[in-house]
Each structure stands twice: as C-alpha cells, then as structure tokens.
Design a protein around this motif. Structure first.
Motif, PDB file in Angstrom:
ATOM      1  N   LEU A 151       0.844  -1.196   0.000  1.00 14.75           N
ATOM      2  CA  LEU A 151       0.000   0.000   0.000  1.00 14.75           C
ATOM      3  C   LEU A 151       0.880   1.246   0.000  1.00 14.75           C
ATOM      4  O   LEU A 151       1.666   1.466   0.915  1.00 14.75           O
ATOM      5  N   ILE A 152       0.758   2.057  -1.034  1.00 19.23           N
ATOM      6  CA  ILE A 152       1.563   3.276  -1.177  1.00 19.23           C
ATOM      7  C   ILE A 152       0.859   4.463  -0.528  1.00 19.23           C
ATOM      8  O   ILE A 152       1.471   5.243   0.178  1.00 19.23           O
ATOM      9  N   ALA A 153      -0.444   4.604  -0.793  1.00 22.83           N
ATOM     10  CA  ALA A 153      -1.179   5.763  -0.288  1.00 22.83           C
ATOM     11  C   ALA A 153      -2.634   5.397  -0.044  1.00 22.83           C
ATOM     12  O   ALA A 153      -3.194   4.545  -0.733  1.00 22.83           O
ATOM     13  N   ALA A 154      -3.216   6.071   0.939  1.00 15.40           N
ATOM     14  CA  ALA A 154      -4.644   5.939   1.226  1.00 15.40           C
ATOM     15  C   ALA A 154      -5.185   7.349   1.443  1.00 15.40           C
ATOM     16  O   ALA A 154      -4.687   8.075   2.301  1.00 15.40           O
ATOM     17  N   THR A 155      -6.169   7.725   0.640  1.00 15.99           N
ATOM     18  CA  THR A 155      -6.738   9.063   0.735  1.00 15.99           C
ATOM     19  C   THR A 155      -8.249   8.969   0.882  1.00 15.99           C
ATOM     20  O   THR A 155      -8.871   8.015   0.424  1.00 15.99           O
ATOM     21  N   VAL A 156      -8.815   9.980   1.532  1.00 19.90           N
ATOM     22  CA  VAL A 156     -10.267  10.076   1.680  1.00 19.90           C
ATOM     23  C   VAL A 156     -10.684  11.430   1.140  1.00 19.90           C
ATOM     24  O   VAL A 156     -10.086  12.454   1.467  1.00 19.90           O
ATOM     25  N   SER A 157     -11.712  11.414   0.287  1.00 18.58           N
ATOM     26  CA  SER A 157     -12.254  12.638  -0.301  1.00 18.58           C
ATOM     27  C   SER A 157     -13.747  12.693  -0.037  1.00 18.58           C
ATOM     28  O   SER A 157     -14.417  11.661  -0.031  1.00 18.58           O
ATOM     29  N   PRO A 158     -14.282  13.898   0.135  1.00 19.52           N
ATOM     30  CA  PRO A 158     -15.736  13.988   0.291  1.00 19.52           C
ATOM     31  C   PRO A 158     -16.432  13.574  -1.007  1.00 19.52           C
ATOM     32  O   PRO A 158     -15.900  13.752  -2.094  1.00 19.52           O
ATOM     33  N   ALA A 159     -17.611  13.024  -0.873  1.00 20.65           N
ATOM     34  CA  ALA A 159     -18.378  12.592  -2.048  1.00 20.65           C
ATOM     35  C   ALA A 159     -18.960  13.801  -2.760  1.00 20.65           C
ATOM     36  O   ALA A 159     -19.247  14.829  -2.156  1.00 20.65           O
ATOM     37  N   ASP A 160     -19.101  13.673  -4.059  1.00 20.28           N
ATOM     38  CA  ASP A 160     -19.790  14.681  -4.861  1.00 20.28           C
ATOM     39  C   ASP A 160     -20.883  13.976  -5.657  1.00 20.28           C
ATOM     40  O   ASP A 160     -21.005  12.752  -5.582  1.00 20.28           O
ATOM     41  N   PRO A 161     -21.693  14.700  -6.408  1.00 21.63           N
ATOM     42  CA  PRO A 161     -22.781  14.041  -7.144  1.00 21.63           C
ATOM     43  C   PRO A 161     -22.316  12.988  -8.157  1.00 21.63           C
ATOM     44  O   PRO A 161     -23.064  12.080  -8.496  1.00 21.63           O
ATOM     45  N   ALA A 162     -21.075  13.085  -8.619  1.00 22.93           N
ATOM     46  CA  ALA A 162     -20.567  12.120  -9.603  1.00 22.93           C
ATOM     47  C   ALA A 162     -19.904  10.905  -8.968  1.00 22.93           C
ATOM     48  O   ALA A 162     -19.390  10.044  -9.681  1.00 22.93           O
ATOM     49  N   THR A 163     -19.907  10.809  -7.654  1.00 20.45           N
ATOM     50  CA  THR A 163     -19.266   9.680  -6.968  1.00 20.45           C
ATOM     51  C   THR A 163     -20.010   8.385  -7.305  1.00 20.45           C
ATOM     52  O   THR A 163     -21.226   8.308  -7.148  1.00 20.45           O
ATOM     53  N   PRO A 164     -19.278   7.371  -7.773  1.00 17.92           N
ATOM     54  CA  PRO A 164     -19.942   6.101  -8.109  1.00 17.92           C
ATOM     55  C   PRO A 164     -20.393   5.358  -6.843  1.00 17.92           C
ATOM     56  O   PRO A 164     -19.856   5.577  -5.757  1.00 17.92           O
ATOM     57  N   HIS A 165     -21.372   4.488  -6.991  1.00 18.68           N
ATOM     58  CA  HIS A 165     -21.867   3.684  -5.871  1.00 18.68           C
ATOM     59  C   HIS A 165     -21.123   2.359  -5.730  1.00 18.68           C
ATOM     60  O   HIS A 165     -21.346   1.627  -4.770  1.00 18.68           O
ATOM     61  N   THR A 166     -20.267   2.049  -6.695  1.00 21.87           N
ATOM     62  CA  THR A 166     -19.493   0.813  -6.645  1.00 21.87           C
ATOM     63  C   THR A 166     -18.006   1.144  -6.758  1.00 21.87           C
ATOM     64  O   THR A 166     -17.631   2.205  -7.260  1.00 21.87           O
ATOM     65  N   ALA A 167     -17.178   0.218  -6.298  1.00 20.07           N
ATOM     66  CA  ALA A 167     -15.734   0.413  -6.342  1.00 20.07           C
ATOM     67  C   ALA A 167     -15.218   0.278  -7.774  1.00 20.07           C
ATOM     68  O   ALA A 167     -15.765  -0.477  -8.577  1.00 20.07           O
ATOM     69  N   ARG A 168     -14.157   1.015  -8.055  1.00 21.50           N
ATOM     70  CA  ARG A 168     -13.522   0.950  -9.375  1.00 21.50           C
ATOM     71  C   ARG A 168     -12.022   0.754  -9.200  1.00 21.50           C
ATOM     72  O   ARG A 168     -11.392   1.470  -8.428  1.00 21.50           O
TER      73      ARG A 168
END
Length: 142
Positions: free
Chosen positions: A92-109
């Motif tokens: 694991l190199i990096a782990a980031t958390v961002s607030p959701a916006d309207p374009a945030t997908p409902h499934t992982a990519r």
C-alpha cells in the motif's frame, strides 16, 4: 556422356514430399508454441491483476466496515484513519479520503495506472448513498 547442366531453380522445389511435410509440421509447431506462450504470459498477468484487485477491495471493505455513523460523517476522522492504513498491507503506497460529490460512483472501481493499481471505493451511509470515497494506491512491482 554429356555433362549435367546446373539448374537455376532454388533447391527447395526439388525437395521431396517428405522434406516439405517436415518443414510444414515444424512451422505449425513453432506457431502453436508461440501462441501458447503468449497466452500463458497473458494469463499470469491477468491473475496478478485479479489478485491485486481482490487485495485492494478487501482492505477497503475492512476499512468501511470498521466505521460507525459518527465517524462516517466526519471527514477529518476518516482521513486520520486512512493514514493508519499504511501498516495494513506491505504494497500500500497511499490511502486518501475525499468527500463525495454528485458524480461519486456507488461501486468500487479498480484501475492500473503505470506501476500502481488504484482502487476508488465509496464509503456509503445507512441508506446506500456515498458520503466519501476511499482511494487506495498499491505498488505492483513484484
């Protein structure tokens, strides 16, 4: 007795049926071997990608399941927890958390970007709406 003339034709047309058959079989064997080697390398690459994707998804699901509703609503607490993920997996190199916006997908990519694999995993509230996204970046050096 007259001397034999040398022919200007290449020697292969003079080769017998047996020689031509052996050459054709050798060509087919080389082509099939090359194709099978190509497919084997591709299969190993696919398996490596699937393993990396599964490991990233497992880390993200474990992170998401450990959250309670109070923590899920506080982006600073989410970021603090994401910083501690560094010791969970050696690649694991990096782990980031961002607030959701309207374009945030409902499934992982999952995607491969250069020498790293990136997983964007939505953190969902009790109603299934994305509150934030967890981004994980893994080294794919092995």
């Amino acid at each position: 007795m007259p001397a034999r003339r040398r022919s200007l034709r290449p020697p292969l047309p003079r080769a017998g049926l047996e020689t031509r058959l052996i050459a054709a079989v050798a060509a087919v064997v080389l082509l099939c071997g090359g194709f099978l080697a190509y497919r084997a390398v591709a299969a190993v690459g696919d398996a490596y990608r699937w393993t990396g994707e599964a490991e990233a998804a497992t880390v993200a699901r474990g992170f998401a399941r450990a959250l309670d509703s109070r923590t899920l609503g506080d982006i600073t607490q989410l970021r603090a927890r994401a910083e501690r993920l560094g010791g969970v997996h050696p690649d694991l190199i990096a782990a980031t958390v961002s607030p959701a916006d309207p374009a945030t997908p409902h499934t992982a990519r999952y995607a491969r970007v250069g020498d790293a694999g990136e997983l964007v995993h939505p953190l969902l509230d009790g109603r299934g709406r994305p509150v934030a996204t967890l981004g994980l970046r893994f080294a794919l050096d092995e």
